[in-house]
Motif scaffolding. Structure first.
Motif, PDB file in Angstrom:
ATOM      1  N   GLU A  14       3.964  -0.504   6.948  1.00 29.70           N
ATOM      2  CA  GLU A  14       3.249  -1.303   5.946  1.00 29.70           C
ATOM      3  C   GLU A  14       3.970  -1.261   4.605  1.00 29.70           C
ATOM      4  N   LYS A  15       4.310  -0.074   4.170  1.00 27.39           N
ATOM      5  CA  LYS A  15       4.981   0.107   2.884  1.00 27.39           C
ATOM      6  C   LYS A  15       6.347  -0.577   2.861  1.00 27.39           C
ATOM      7  N   CYS A  16       7.123  -0.381   3.910  1.00 32.63           N
ATOM      8  CA  CYS A  16       8.470  -0.955   3.984  1.00 32.63           C
ATOM      9  C   CYS A  16       8.431  -2.484   4.045  1.00 32.63           C
ATOM     10  N   LEU A  17       7.592  -3.035   4.916  1.00 35.87           N
ATOM     11  CA  LEU A  17       7.577  -4.486   5.112  1.00 35.87           C
ATOM     12  C   LEU A  17       6.939  -5.232   3.950  1.00 35.87           C
ATOM     13  N   TYR A  18       5.984  -4.608   3.266  1.00 37.83           N
ATOM     14  CA  TYR A  18       5.407  -5.249   2.084  1.00 37.83           C
ATOM     15  C   TYR A  18       6.434  -5.378   0.965  1.00 37.83           C
ATOM     16  N   SER A  19       7.426  -4.507   0.965  1.00 36.10           N
ATOM     17  CA  SER A  19       8.419  -4.536  -0.105  1.00 36.10           C
ATOM     18  C   SER A  19       9.490  -5.609   0.113  1.00 36.10           C
ATOM     19  N   LEU A  20       9.517  -6.225   1.289  1.00 36.55           N
ATOM     20  CA  LEU A  20      10.503  -7.280   1.554  1.00 36.55           C
ATOM     21  C   LEU A  20      10.151  -8.545   0.775  1.00 36.55           C
ATOM     22  N   GLU A  21      11.153  -9.353   0.508  1.00 34.64           N
ATOM     23  CA  GLU A  21      10.931 -10.573  -0.271  1.00 34.64           C
ATOM     24  C   GLU A  21      10.334 -11.705   0.559  1.00 34.64           C
ATOM     25  N   MET A  22       9.905 -11.427   1.782  1.00 40.40           N
ATOM     26  CA  MET A  22       9.402 -12.469   2.672  1.00 40.40           C
ATOM     27  C   MET A  22       7.890 -12.488   2.824  1.00 40.40           C
ATOM     28  N   ASP A  23       7.162 -11.723   2.049  1.00 38.47           N
ATOM     29  CA  ASP A  23       5.698 -11.683   2.114  1.00 38.47           C
ATOM     30  C   ASP A  23       5.191 -11.423   3.536  1.00 38.47           C
ATOM     31  N   VAL A  24       5.652 -10.338   4.130  1.00 37.70           N
ATOM     32  CA  VAL A  24       5.265  -9.987   5.497  1.00 37.70           C
ATOM     33  C   VAL A  24       3.877  -9.374   5.493  1.00 37.70           C
ATOM     34  N   ASN A  76      15.546 -20.564  -2.286  1.00 36.03           N
ATOM     35  CA  ASN A  76      16.112 -21.894  -2.006  1.00 36.03           C
ATOM     36  C   ASN A  76      16.977 -21.959  -0.754  1.00 36.03           C
ATOM     37  N   THR A  77      16.857 -20.995   0.126  1.00 34.74           N
ATOM     38  CA  THR A  77      17.556 -21.017   1.404  1.00 34.74           C
ATOM     39  C   THR A  77      16.516 -20.952   2.521  1.00 34.74           C
ATOM     40  N   ILE A  78      16.656 -21.839   3.505  1.00 29.32           N
ATOM     41  CA  ILE A  78      15.708 -21.870   4.618  1.00 29.32           C
ATOM     42  C   ILE A  78      16.288 -21.078   5.787  1.00 29.32           C
ATOM     43  N   TYR A  79      15.483 -20.135   6.301  1.00 20.41           N
ATOM     44  CA  TYR A  79      15.880 -19.296   7.433  1.00 20.41           C
ATOM     45  C   TYR A  79      15.016 -19.642   8.636  1.00 20.41           C
ATOM     46  N   SER A  80      15.614 -19.637   9.819  1.00 16.31           N
ATOM     47  CA  SER A  80      14.870 -19.921  11.046  1.00 16.31           C
ATOM     48  C   SER A  80      13.928 -18.757  11.357  1.00 16.31           C
ATOM     49  N   GLY A  81      12.931 -19.028  12.200  1.00  6.70           N
ATOM     50  CA  GLY A  81      12.012 -17.975  12.620  1.00  6.70           C
ATOM     51  C   GLY A  81      12.729 -16.831  13.307  1.00  6.70           C
ATOM     52  N   ARG A  82      13.770 -17.155  14.081  1.00  3.33           N
ATOM     53  CA  ARG A  82      14.546 -16.128  14.769  1.00  3.33           C
ATOM     54  C   ARG A  82      15.256 -15.223  13.774  1.00  3.33           C
ATOM     55  N   THR A  83      15.865 -15.795  12.759  1.00  2.00           N
ATOM     56  CA  THR A  83      16.578 -15.012  11.751  1.00  2.00           C
ATOM     57  C   THR A  83      15.618 -14.103  10.988  1.00  2.00           C
ATOM     58  N   VAL A  84      14.469 -14.646  10.622  1.00  7.56           N
ATOM     59  CA  VAL A  84      13.464 -13.862   9.894  1.00  7.56           C
ATOM     60  C   VAL A  84      12.965 -12.716  10.765  1.00  7.56           C
ATOM     61  N   ALA A  85      12.671 -13.000  12.036  1.00  9.86           N
ATOM     62  CA  ALA A  85      12.153 -11.971  12.944  1.00  9.86           C
ATOM     63  C   ALA A  85      13.168 -10.842  13.140  1.00  9.86           C
ATOM     64  N   ARG A  86      14.425 -11.180  13.294  1.00 10.57           N
ATOM     65  CA  ARG A  86      15.454 -10.148  13.493  1.00 10.57           C
ATOM     66  C   ARG A  86      15.693  -9.331  12.216  1.00 10.57           C
ATOM     67  N   TYR A  87      15.547  -9.963  11.074  1.00 10.06           N
ATOM     68  CA  TYR A  87      15.659  -9.238   9.805  1.00 10.06           C
ATOM     69  C   TYR A  87      14.527  -8.210   9.689  1.00 10.06           C
ATOM     70  N   ILE A  88      13.331  -8.631  10.031  1.00 11.03           N
ATOM     71  CA  ILE A  88      12.177  -7.725   9.998  1.00 11.03           C
ATOM     72  C   ILE A  88      12.346  -6.619  11.035  1.00 11.03           C
ATOM     73  N   MET A  89      12.835  -6.983  12.228  1.00  9.02           N
ATOM     74  CA  MET A  89      13.034  -6.004  13.296  1.00  9.02           C
ATOM     75  C   MET A  89      14.004  -4.901  12.864  1.00  9.02           C
ATOM     76  N   LYS A  90      15.022  -5.264  12.108  1.00 15.57           N
ATOM     77  CA  LYS A  90      15.992  -4.268  11.638  1.00 15.57           C
ATOM     78  C   LYS A  90      15.295  -3.184  10.806  1.00 15.57           C
ATOM     79  N   HIS A  91      14.360  -3.582   9.961  1.00  9.12           N
ATOM     80  CA  HIS A  91      13.623  -2.615   9.133  1.00  9.12           C
ATOM     81  C   HIS A  91      12.653  -1.780   9.970  1.00  9.12           C
ATOM     82  N   ILE A  92      12.015  -2.406  10.943  1.00  5.33           N
ATOM     83  CA  ILE A  92      11.107  -1.680  11.831  1.00  5.33           C
ATOM     84  C   ILE A  92      11.887  -0.663  12.653  1.00  5.33           C
TER      85      ILE A  92
END
Length: 135
Positions: A14-24, A76-92
């Motif tokens: 919770e703490k780690c993912l809330y700190s990301l710039e993606m509003d997880v 101002n950069t659009i990321y695909s759902g796959r890219t976002v999911a893998r970025y989040i997975m790296k932190h998890i």
């Protein structure tokens, strides 16, 4: 002994993912249609072994982590759902695998909505009941 490992890991995620710039959003169940969203659930917390004296033993511990993502715009950069999911997975993975030494199994799960990319992660480990640490 029921391990409190789930609460520790959930709090760190919770703490780690809330700190990301993606509003997880981090929850224990899927809520609403706001993405990206991470759903964390404890799926196993069982006694595995005991010594004859009952002093040292192990519990089997497992959590399920589902990552739901759609296209996301960040700075101002659009990321695909796959890219976002893998970025989040790296932190998890950093928390679950590197810090808590859990083993991971990953599957890309189909979702009802084609615009949502979903990854299902299963983390498992054994906990020493005497020391309450993952071994």
């Amino acid at each position: 002994m029921i391990s409190d490992m789930f609460d520790k890991i959930y709090g760190e995620l919770e703490k780690c993912l809330y700190s990301l710039e993606m509003d997880v959003e981090v929850n224990t169940e899927l809520k609403g249609d706001s993405y990206p969203q991470v759903v964390v659930d404890e799926i196993r917390n069982d006694t595995d072994t005991r010594t004859t004296e009952g002093y040292e033993g192990t519990d089997v511990f497992a959590i399920s982590v589902d990552i739901y993502c759609n296209e996301k715009e960040v700075e101002n950069t659009i990321y695909s759902g796959r890219t976002v999911a893998r970025y989040i997975m790296k932190h998890i993975d950093y928390i679950c695998c590197a810090k808590y030494r859990l083993n991971r199994k990953m599957t890309v799960a189909p979702n009802v909505d084609d615009s949502i990319y979903r990854i299902n992660l299963r983390y498992t480990g054994k906990i020493s009941t005497r020391r309450n640490v993952i071994i």
